[in-house]
Design a protein around this motif. Structure first.
Motif, PDB file in Angstrom:
ATOM      1  N   PHE A 336       0.865  -1.189  -0.092  1.00 17.48           N
ATOM      2  CA  PHE A 336       0.064   0.060  -0.016  1.00 17.48           C
ATOM      3  C   PHE A 336       0.784   1.115  -0.011  1.00 17.48           C
ATOM      4  O   PHE A 336       1.717   1.531   0.788  1.00 17.48           O
ATOM      5  CB  PHE A 336      -1.017  -0.110   1.139  1.00 17.48           C
ATOM      6  CG  PHE A 336      -1.811  -1.134   1.183  1.00 17.48           C
ATOM      7  CD1 PHE A 336      -3.019  -1.190   0.795  1.00 17.48           C
ATOM      8  CD2 PHE A 336      -1.593  -2.341   2.019  1.00 17.48           C
ATOM      9  CE1 PHE A 336      -3.877  -2.358   1.028  1.00 17.48           C
ATOM     10  CE2 PHE A 336      -2.286  -3.521   2.050  1.00 17.48           C
ATOM     11  CZ  PHE A 336      -3.506  -3.486   1.395  1.00 17.48           C
ATOM     12  N   GLY A 337       0.604   2.101  -1.016  1.00 11.34           N
ATOM     13  CA  GLY A 337       1.339   3.302  -1.132  1.00 11.34           C
ATOM     14  C   GLY A 337       2.967   3.385  -1.389  1.00 11.34           C
ATOM     15  O   GLY A 337       3.387   2.223  -1.326  1.00 11.34           O
ATOM     16  N   ILE A 352      -3.672   7.890   9.129  1.00 10.34           N
ATOM     17  CA  ILE A 352      -4.577   6.943   8.930  1.00 10.34           C
ATOM     18  C   ILE A 352      -5.090   6.290  10.029  1.00 10.34           C
ATOM     19  O   ILE A 352      -6.517   6.382  10.323  1.00 10.34           O
ATOM     20  CB  ILE A 352      -4.150   5.815   7.658  1.00 10.34           C
ATOM     21  CG1 ILE A 352      -4.035   6.661   6.209  1.00 10.34           C
ATOM     22  CG2 ILE A 352      -5.414   4.766   7.632  1.00 10.34           C
ATOM     23  CD1 ILE A 352      -3.329   5.380   5.485  1.00 10.34           C
ATOM     24  N   ARG A 356      -8.989   6.695  11.684  1.00  9.01           N
ATOM     25  CA  ARG A 356      -9.649   5.594  11.571  1.00  9.01           C
ATOM     26  C   ARG A 356      -9.896   4.779  12.997  1.00  9.01           C
ATOM     27  O   ARG A 356     -10.404   3.775  13.127  1.00  9.01           O
ATOM     28  CB  ARG A 356      -9.424   4.551  10.479  1.00  9.01           C
ATOM     29  CG  ARG A 356      -9.513   4.900   9.108  1.00  9.01           C
ATOM     30  CD  ARG A 356     -11.047   5.529   8.712  1.00  9.01           C
ATOM     31  NE  ARG A 356     -10.924   5.824   7.183  1.00  9.01           N
ATOM     32  CZ  ARG A 356     -11.223   4.825   6.283  1.00  9.01           C
ATOM     33  NH1 ARG A 356     -11.531   3.692   6.559  1.00  9.01           N
ATOM     34  NH2 ARG A 356     -11.393   5.477   5.054  1.00  9.01           N
ATOM     35  N   ARG A 398      -7.739  -2.894   6.308  1.00  6.87           N
ATOM     36  CA  ARG A 398      -7.724  -3.060   4.828  1.00  6.87           C
ATOM     37  C   ARG A 398      -8.458  -2.060   4.172  1.00  6.87           C
ATOM     38  O   ARG A 398      -8.365  -1.444   3.295  1.00  6.87           O
ATOM     39  CB  ARG A 398      -8.168  -4.637   4.398  1.00  6.87           C
ATOM     40  CG  ARG A 398      -7.112  -5.449   4.609  1.00  6.87           C
ATOM     41  CD  ARG A 398      -7.533  -6.703   4.048  1.00  6.87           C
ATOM     42  NE  ARG A 398      -6.438  -7.572   3.753  1.00  6.87           N
ATOM     43  CZ  ARG A 398      -5.680  -7.747   2.965  1.00  6.87           C
ATOM     44  NH1 ARG A 398      -5.948  -7.222   1.787  1.00  6.87           N
ATOM     45  NH2 ARG A 398      -4.849  -9.046   2.941  1.00  6.87           N
ATOM     46  N   VAL A 402      -7.320   0.891   1.407  1.00  6.62           N
ATOM     47  CA  VAL A 402      -7.728   0.691   0.004  1.00  6.62           C
ATOM     48  C   VAL A 402      -7.539   1.637  -1.056  1.00  6.62           C
ATOM     49  O   VAL A 402      -7.143   1.175  -2.184  1.00  6.62           O
ATOM     50  CB  VAL A 402      -9.477   0.308  -0.116  1.00  6.62           C
ATOM     51  CG1 VAL A 402     -10.080   1.648   0.067  1.00  6.62           C
ATOM     52  CG2 VAL A 402      -9.677  -0.273  -1.367  1.00  6.62           C
ATOM     53  N   SER A 403      -7.519   2.904  -0.842  1.00  8.09           N
ATOM     54  CA  SER A 403      -7.164   3.972  -1.834  1.00  8.09           C
ATOM     55  C   SER A 403      -5.756   4.035  -1.906  1.00  8.09           C
ATOM     56  O   SER A 403      -4.971   4.489  -2.987  1.00  8.09           O
ATOM     57  CB  SER A 403      -7.260   5.260  -1.309  1.00  8.09           C
ATOM     58  OG  SER A 403      -6.783   5.705  -0.054  1.00  8.09           O
ATOM     59  N   LEU A 404      -4.750   3.343  -1.401  1.00 10.09           N
ATOM     60  CA  LEU A 404      -3.404   3.332  -1.255  1.00 10.09           C
ATOM     61  C   LEU A 404      -2.941   1.874  -1.979  1.00 10.09           C
ATOM     62  O   LEU A 404      -1.945   1.858  -2.311  1.00 10.09           O
ATOM     63  CB  LEU A 404      -2.624   3.421   0.123  1.00 10.09           C
ATOM     64  CG  LEU A 404      -2.801   4.846   0.671  1.00 10.09           C
ATOM     65  CD1 LEU A 404      -2.017   4.750   1.968  1.00 10.09           C
ATOM     66  CD2 LEU A 404      -2.377   5.754  -0.050  1.00 10.09           C
ATOM     67  N   LYS A 405      -3.802   0.889  -2.156  1.00 10.79           N
ATOM     68  CA  LYS A 405      -3.287  -0.133  -2.607  1.00 10.79           C
ATOM     69  C   LYS A 405      -2.615  -0.293  -3.871  1.00 10.79           C
ATOM     70  O   LYS A 405      -3.293   0.392  -4.903  1.00 10.79           O
ATOM     71  CB  LYS A 405      -4.773  -1.199  -2.893  1.00 10.79           C
ATOM     72  CG  LYS A 405      -4.396  -2.549  -2.967  1.00 10.79           C
ATOM     73  CD  LYS A 405      -5.769  -3.415  -3.006  1.00 10.79           C
ATOM     74  CE  LYS A 405      -5.380  -4.833  -3.516  1.00 10.79           C
ATOM     75  NZ  LYS A 405      -4.519  -5.488  -2.500  1.00 10.79           N
ATOM     76  N   LYS A 407      -1.455  -1.593  -7.638  1.00  7.66           N
ATOM     77  CA  LYS A 407      -2.167  -2.175  -8.681  1.00  7.66           C
ATOM     78  C   LYS A 407      -1.331  -3.621  -9.151  1.00  7.66           C
ATOM     79  O   LYS A 407      -0.063  -3.551  -9.028  1.00  7.66           O
ATOM     80  CB  LYS A 407      -2.176  -1.450  -9.900  1.00  7.66           C
ATOM     81  CG  LYS A 407      -2.627   0.160  -9.647  1.00  7.66           C
ATOM     82  CD  LYS A 407      -4.393   0.088  -9.251  1.00  7.66           C
ATOM     83  CE  LYS A 407      -4.782   1.493  -9.159  1.00  7.66           C
ATOM     84  NZ  LYS A 407      -6.361   1.348  -8.759  1.00  7.66           N
TER      85      LYS A 407
END
Length: 503
Positions: A336-337, A352, A356, A398, A402-405, A407
């Motif tokens: 991630f990221g 984060i 959260r 998770r 998700v936005s940092l996952k 590809k």
């Protein structure tokens, strides 16, 4: 106050069109030349010839122009007719203006062919695309078909050199008839716009710069040194505009924004460039040129700390900070990221967690006995002391990431991405799990790249470049080299061709 200079309308012009095997003068060759000379408003000569390019004409070029390998088989090579062509473009007793539609394309190809034949050629250049834009700024389209439709022109042989050269000549004659002479003269000289470069650069350099996309490099001797060094690497949608901007007086150059424009301009002694079919090819070449290099005037060069990413542990509890260049392609789905440094990664993860209500202790960012500090302040849901099930914390983690996952590679394996230029040039970029293997301009080169071993290290800059490109161009034209290799067992003459929507 002095009266503005009145510049005369050019009266001796050669209208030129070429058909070629592709759009890159460094890789492709001329297959047909068409020339129309106009003197004092009268056509004095029309001439054309096929040219043997000494290479195979790609099928899409043959389909586009109707010029086949059989047709040019007995045609002269450019080296055999170079002096004759030079005499038609630049007679000994005159200096006509070189006129073409997208003139830098035709002019650049001819300059390249003349260099191969050890002949020198330069001329004042007028691009009728630029001329049309100056005269009709409200019109959206200025390609040759649009110009023909707008001015009621016809062509007996579209996409053949002499036919297109005749249309360009007819366009000029129409403008001379319909517009005031001073208006057309001002627009023509504005479009020709002589460019001044520093005197320490090679004569005629500005004439050679192509309008299309590509990568460029500046070389020179920085102050107090005599050895040539790599000064700057860049890429651009228009090589000509980008390179000239570095030497403009208005501070528009990219180097100006880095604060070193004047020093760079004074240090440059040699410029190299390589044209590409489009933006992806230019970006790939720039990355390759920067690999292992430290140009003196590039910003954000990769000399800082190694980039890092966050990798989720197998139990989805904690995150480890690892260098991105140690990643295997298959590991990306659990990462991630991308961050410049471990400090940046910890800072982002901490933000984060606070947003959260995640537990810093469970995430491995805090070491303490008992509960974490955030739980004591009411900002953690208690995964550290058993109040929140670890599995629920893992799910929330998770979701937060998700936005940092990163590809996953969207193809089955090694592929060739097709990129086409506006002039019909085509290249295949061979990629394998976010790694760049090379670019092919022929089936032979593609077959070689299909078998070549790729680089071992994961390049985060290449990953980011490809992700941005895939987002911008969701419908990709590609060939599955992996399937071809398995199915054909060594045959290199047939490739599985597909399109993929990665949106």
């Amino acid at each position: 106050m002095d009266a503005p200079e009145v510049r005369a309308l050019p009266t001796d012009l050669v209208f030129v069109d070429l058909e070629t095997t592709g759009g890159n003068a460094a890789h492709h060759r001329i297959i047909e030349i068409g020339i129309v000379r106009l003197r004092d408003g009268v056509v004095s000569e029309q001439w054309s010839t096929l040219v043997n390019p000494e290479c195979v004409i790609p099928p899409y070029i043959e389909s586009f122009t109707g010029i086949s390998n059989r047709l040019v088989g007995n045609a002269p090579r450019f080296a055999e007719i170079g002096r004759m062509v030079l005499g038609k473009l630049k007679p000994a007793t005159a200096a006509p203006v070189f006129v073409a539609h997208n003139a830098r394309f035709d002019y650049g190809f001819l300059r390249a062919e003349f260099r191969r034949a050890d002949l020198a050629f330069c001329a004042p250049v007028l691009c009728t695309v630029k001329l049309s834009r100056r005269l009709f700024p409200k019109e959206l389209r200025h390609n040759l078909d649009a110009v023909m439709q707008r001015h009621g022109l016809t062509c007996s042989a579209r996409h053949r050199a002499l036919g297109d050269a005749q249309v360009i000549s007819d366009f000029w004659i129409t403008l001379c008839r319909e517009l005031p002479e001073h208006t057309l003269a001002a627009a023509a000289h504005g479009a020709m716009g002589a460019v001044k470069l520093p005197p320490h650069l090679a004569d005629g350099l500005a004439d050679e710069l192509p309008e299309g996309p590509g990568m460029y490099r500046f070389f020179g001797a920085p102050a107090e040194t005599e050895d040539e060094a790599l000064l700057y690497v860049g890429r651009a949608g228009s090589l000509r505009s980008a390179i000239l901007a570095h030497f403009a007086d208005d501070g528009a150059g990219r180097a100006a924004r880095a604060g070193g424009r004047a020093a760079l301009r004074d240090a440059v002694r040699r410029i190299e460039w390589e044209e590409t079919a489009g933006e992806l090819g230019a970006a790939l070449l720039e990355l390759e040129a920067l690999r292992g290099q430290t140009p003196l005037y590039n910003r954000s060069i990769r000399t800082a700390e190694r980039g890092v990413t966050l990798r989720l542990a197998e139990d989805s509890r904690a995150l480890a900070i690892i260098p991105v260049d140690e990643l295997e392609s298959l590991e990306l789905e659990e990462c991630f990221g991308m961050f410049h440094s471990p400090k940046d990664a910890r800072k982002a993860l901490g933000e984060i967690a606070r947003a959260r209500e995640l537990c810093l202790k469970v995430l491995g960012l805090e070491e303490s006995a008992g509960s974490c500090l955030a739980h004591q302040l009411g900002r953690c849901r208690g995964a550290c002391v058993g109040k929140e099930p670890i599995i629920l914390h893992a799910v929330r983690l998770r979701m937060a990431l998700v936005s940092l996952k990163l590809k996953a590679w969207p193809f089955p394996g090694r592929v060739a991405l097709r990129e086409r230029s506006g002039f019909g040039a085509e290249v295949l970029h061979v990629l394998d799990r976010w790694r760049y293997i090379g670019s092919a301009y022929s089936e032979e080169e593609l077959a070689s790249l299909a078998r070549r071993a790729g680089p071992k290290d994961f390049d985060p800059q290449l990953y980011k470049t490809l992700v941005r490109y895939f987002v911008k161009h969701p419908k990709l034209d590609w060939q599955d080299l992996e399937a071809q290799r398995r199915a054909c067992a060594g045959r290199a003459d047939s490739f599985d061709h597909r399109t993929l929507d990665v949106s």
